[in-house]
Design a protein around this motif. Structure first.
Motif, PDB file in Angstrom:
ATOM      1  N   VAL A  19       0.841  -1.204   0.000  1.00 35.09           N
ATOM      2  CA  VAL A  19       0.000   0.000   0.000  1.00 35.09           C
ATOM      3  C   VAL A  19       0.874   1.251   0.000  1.00 35.09           C
ATOM      4  CG1 VAL A  19      -1.823  -1.233   1.204  1.00 35.09           C
ATOM      5  CG2 VAL A  19      -0.205   0.124   2.525  1.00 35.09           C
ATOM      6  N   ASP A  20       0.358   2.309  -0.604  1.00 37.37           N
ATOM      7  CA  ASP A  20       1.081   3.580  -0.675  1.00 37.37           C
ATOM      8  C   ASP A  20       0.681   4.521   0.454  1.00 37.37           C
ATOM      9  OD1 ASP A  20       2.676   3.121  -2.964  1.00 37.37           O
ATOM     10  OD2 ASP A  20       0.955   3.437  -4.261  1.00 37.37           O
ATOM     11  N   ASN A  21      -0.608   4.846   0.537  1.00 40.60           N
ATOM     12  CA  ASN A  21      -1.088   5.774   1.559  1.00 40.60           C
ATOM     13  C   ASN A  21      -2.280   5.173   2.284  1.00 40.60           C
ATOM     14  OD1 ASN A  21       0.451   8.481   1.239  1.00 40.60           O
ATOM     15  ND2 ASN A  21      -0.080   7.932  -0.864  1.00 40.60           N
ATOM     16  N   LEU A  22      -2.457   5.578   3.543  1.00 44.24           N
ATOM     17  CA  LEU A  22      -3.522   5.053   4.396  1.00 44.24           C
ATOM     18  C   LEU A  22      -4.397   6.187   4.901  1.00 44.24           C
ATOM     19  CD1 LEU A  22      -1.306   2.654   6.541  1.00 44.24           C
ATOM     20  CD2 LEU A  22      -2.912   1.924   4.768  1.00 44.24           C
ATOM     21  N   PHE A  23      -5.682   5.891   5.070  1.00 46.26           N
ATOM     22  CA  PHE A  23      -6.580   6.846   5.706  1.00 46.26           C
ATOM     23  C   PHE A  23      -7.699   6.089   6.412  1.00 46.26           C
ATOM     24  CE2 PHE A  23      -7.958   6.214   1.329  1.00 46.26           C
ATOM     25  CZ  PHE A  23      -9.330   6.059   1.416  1.00 46.26           C
ATOM     26  N   VAL A  24      -8.239   6.691   7.464  1.00 54.63           N
ATOM     27  CA  VAL A  24      -9.361   6.104   8.177  1.00 54.63           C
ATOM     28  C   VAL A  24     -10.640   6.719   7.628  1.00 54.63           C
ATOM     29  CG1 VAL A  24      -9.105   7.778  10.067  1.00 54.63           C
ATOM     30  CG2 VAL A  24     -10.435   5.699  10.437  1.00 54.63           C
ATOM     31  N   VAL A  25     -11.621   5.883   7.337  1.00 58.39           N
ATOM     32  CA  VAL A  25     -12.866   6.340   6.725  1.00 58.39           C
ATOM     33  C   VAL A  25     -13.772   6.940   7.794  1.00 58.39           C
ATOM     34  CG1 VAL A  25     -14.948   5.620   5.489  1.00 58.39           C
ATOM     35  CG2 VAL A  25     -12.720   4.667   4.852  1.00 58.39           C
TER      36      VAL A  25
ATOM     37  N   VAL B 252     -15.484  10.265   2.847  1.00 58.93           N
ATOM     38  CA  VAL B 252     -14.735  11.231   3.646  1.00 58.93           C
ATOM     39  C   VAL B 252     -13.793  10.465   4.560  1.00 58.93           C
ATOM     40  CG1 VAL B 252     -14.868  13.126   5.304  1.00 58.93           C
ATOM     41  CG2 VAL B 252     -16.661  12.858   3.565  1.00 58.93           C
ATOM     42  N   GLY B 253     -12.553  10.875   4.624  1.00 57.30           N
ATOM     43  CA  GLY B 253     -11.569  10.185   5.454  1.00 57.30           C
ATOM     44  C   GLY B 253     -10.573  11.142   6.078  1.00 57.30           C
ATOM     45  N   ILE B 254      -9.728  10.595   6.956  1.00 62.50           N
ATOM     46  CA  ILE B 254      -8.638  11.345   7.600  1.00 62.50           C
ATOM     47  C   ILE B 254      -7.339  10.608   7.303  1.00 62.50           C
ATOM     48  CG2 ILE B 254      -7.676  12.194   9.765  1.00 62.50           C
ATOM     49  CD1 ILE B 254     -10.488  12.279  10.885  1.00 62.50           C
ATOM     50  N   ALA B 255      -6.379  11.299   6.736  1.00 62.18           N
ATOM     51  CA  ALA B 255      -5.122  10.670   6.326  1.00 62.18           C
ATOM     52  C   ALA B 255      -4.335  10.181   7.542  1.00 62.18           C
ATOM     53  CB  ALA B 255      -4.285  11.653   5.514  1.00 62.18           C
ATOM     54  N   LEU B 256      -3.728   8.992   7.396  1.00 62.30           N
ATOM     55  CA  LEU B 256      -2.885   8.411   8.450  1.00 62.30           C
ATOM     56  C   LEU B 256      -1.411   8.396   8.057  1.00 62.30           C
ATOM     57  CD1 LEU B 256      -5.098   5.359   9.519  1.00 62.30           C
ATOM     58  CD2 LEU B 256      -5.013   7.640  10.529  1.00 62.30           C
ATOM     59  N   THR B 257      -1.100   8.761   6.825  1.00 60.10           N
ATOM     60  CA  THR B 257       0.287   8.805   6.365  1.00 60.10           C
ATOM     61  C   THR B 257       0.586  10.188   5.809  1.00 60.10           C
ATOM     62  OG1 THR B 257      -0.486   7.852   4.271  1.00 60.10           O
ATOM     63  CG2 THR B 257       0.541   6.354   5.838  1.00 60.10           C
ATOM     64  N   GLU B 258       1.761  10.710   6.165  1.00 54.82           N
ATOM     65  CA  GLU B 258       2.172  12.018   5.654  1.00 54.82           C
ATOM     66  C   GLU B 258       2.812  11.907   4.285  1.00 54.82           C
ATOM     67  OE1 GLU B 258       4.685  13.747   8.575  1.00 54.82           O
ATOM     68  OE2 GLU B 258       3.119  13.894  10.100  1.00 54.82           O
ATOM     69  N   GLU B 259       3.475  10.791   4.032  1.00 54.50           N
ATOM     70  CA  GLU B 259       4.065  10.527   2.724  1.00 54.50           C
ATOM     71  C   GLU B 259       3.871   9.057   2.392  1.00 54.50           C
ATOM     72  OE1 GLU B 259       8.208  11.413   2.789  1.00 54.50           O
ATOM     73  OE2 GLU B 259       8.724   9.680   4.019  1.00 54.50           O
ATOM     74  N   SER B 260       3.994   8.724   1.133  1.00 50.41           N
ATOM     75  CA  SER B 260       3.711   7.366   0.683  1.00 50.41           C
ATOM     76  C   SER B 260       4.629   6.350   1.359  1.00 50.41           C
ATOM     77  CB  SER B 260       3.872   7.276  -0.833  1.00 50.41           C
ATOM     78  OG  SER B 260       3.712   5.937  -1.275  1.00 50.41           O
ATOM     79  N   LEU B 261       4.060   5.191   1.688  1.00 50.65           N
ATOM     80  CA  LEU B 261       4.830   4.124   2.320  1.00 50.65           C
ATOM     81  C   LEU B 261       5.789   3.448   1.341  1.00 50.65           C
ATOM     82  CD1 LEU B 261       2.033   2.451   4.497  1.00 50.65           C
ATOM     83  CD2 LEU B 261       3.768   4.099   5.207  1.00 50.65           C
TER      84      LEU B 261
END
Length: 442
Positions: A106-112, A295-304
């Protein structure tokens, strides 16, 4: 004979590493259990155990199924592939959040925050943007914000542990690395166990009791956040945020910037946060695909995918793509895996990290590429030594300069060939080749 020796050596080294890691894990648990007993008894765990959220992840386009399979295998969670290409969604308990960050595909994560599968867009732009403004105050923000706070704590403790290990490793090397210094290092790590324990979970997912305790602490702090902040500061800290809109579809009468602007204004009014497009604490995501709004909130500042590679070439392959290609080959223990056009070595380096019970050979005709690959291997070895706080036996990988038309390999000596072909167009092929497996990307 040479390759057989490599396989046997890799097996022996792997068994040694597993045994040593097991001993270290037992040592840590024995000395730290007492420190966690009083916390476990004082914090109710029912809330953390029952807090479940939906996580969204962006993945390389075309590798959605590979990422979904990894989620099912490592998290034991069902996974849904989105109609919006390059995204997957899966449900987890908050205890598994650290394991989510260890996913390789996975590249980026967010919570829904909420998924609206059939959002009814109005006929005019003004009415649609008005609906976005009203939506902000109707969303269930509570649990996703708790997960965001837990995730932020993970990152802070990981950074603190990383700095601690770097300092201890440097002191140990400067002092010659004798047994007395090793005892001091272990004592220092034990004294800082509470602050650094979260990274142990990143490295050893089997530790679940302590992570549950930490989650309980953070959830409890969420309830008393206002009281604590009032004690520490005369005025509560105001979070900075931004809204990012990703939109796909032809029937929208508004632009992504307009949706982000109006929805962001409503979020600001609702939370009293401060808008900041560059130096933000919270990134709110507004993903729109046809009539679907998430709608989500990002959990990663940069791609994994930004891992392992420190020396880049003109076209360095992303680590998430390298993992996906290797996973398609289903490597087995003691396999010999070759990348005959390795470039900066992204594929074999990812392989050595994830499939350490195989041996990986990185080769290229360009001496600059081979040099970059060797430097990346060296950097990864140094990173591994810093993390472990001791010298390492090495990695199951080697780099060599060769001509792909005249490879110095015996027939039948290679189990898997996987490479990123320099064709300038992206396509993926997989087939059996001389009894082995081959995955090519171009």
């Amino acid at each position: 004979m040479g390759l057989d020796w490599i396989k046997n050596f890799g097996s022996i080294a792997n068994m040694s590493d597993v045994q040593e890691a097991t001993n270290q894990l037992l040592h840590v648990n024995l000395h730290e259990n007492q420190r966690y007993i009083h916390v476990t008894e004082s914090v109710p765990r029912s809330e953390s155990e029952h807090l479940r959220v939906t996580i969204g992840a962006t993945v390389p386009t075309g590798f959605e199924q590979v990422a979904a399979d990894e989620v099912r295998e490592k998290l034991r969670s069902s996974c849904k592939i989105s109609k919006d290409r390059g995204k997957i969604y899966f449900d987890i308990s908050v205890e598994s959040l650290a394991q989510v960050h260890r996913l390789r595909s996975v590249d980026n994560l967010f919570v829904v925050v909420q998924e609206l599968k059939d959002f009814q867009f109005k006929e005019t732009k003004e009415k649609v943007l008005k609906d976005f403004e009203e939506l902000a105050g109707k969303l269930p923000w509570s649990d996703p914000l708790k997960v965001w706070k837990i995730n932020t704590s993970f990152k802070k403790k990981k950074t603190k542990r990383k700095k601690l290990n770097q300092n201890l490793s440097k002191e140990k090397i400067d002092n010659g690395g004798d047994k007395g210094d090793e005892r001091d290092v272990k004592k220092e790590l034990s004294n800082n166990a509470l602050d650094s324990h979260i990274l142990d979970y990143y490295e050893k997912p089997a530790i679940k009791e302590e992570i549950s305790t930490l989650v309980g602490d953070i959830l409890a702090s969420c309830k008393n956040e206002n009281d604590e902040s009032s004690k520490e500061d005369t005025e509560p800290e105001v979070l900075k945020f931004r809204v990012t809109c990703n939109r796909a579809g032809e029937k929208h009468c508004f632009s992504s910037n307009e949706a982000a602007r109006d929805f962001g204004g409503a979020v600001q009014d609702y939370f009293k946060w401060k808008a900041d497009m560059t130096n933000f604490d919270v990134e709110v995501l507004l993903n729109i695909h046809d009539n679907e709004v998430i709608v989500g909130i990002a959990l990663t500042e940069e791609s994994l995918h930004r891992r392992n590679i420190t020396h880049f070439g003109p076209t360095t392959l992303r680590s998430t793509l390298a993992y996906g290609m290797l996973r398609l080959c289903a490597p087995q223990p003691s396999d010999i895996i070759v990348d005959p056009m390795c470039g900066t070595g992204a594929i074999p380096i990812e392989g050595a990290t994830e499939w350490s019970n195989c041996f990986h050979i990185a080769g290229d005709n360009n001496p600059l590429a081979v040099n970059r690959a060797a430097n990346n291997i060296s950097s990864l070895l140094t990173k591994s030594q810093i993390k472990e706080g001791k010298l390492s036996w090495g990695l199951p990988i080697d780099a060599i300069q060769w001509d792909i038309c005249n490879l110095p390999l015996r027939t039948g000596s290679v189990d898997i060939i996987v490479t990123d072909m320099p064709f300038g167009k992206r396509h993926y092929l997989e087939w059996n080749m001389y009894g082995g497996k081959c995955t090519l990307s171009g």
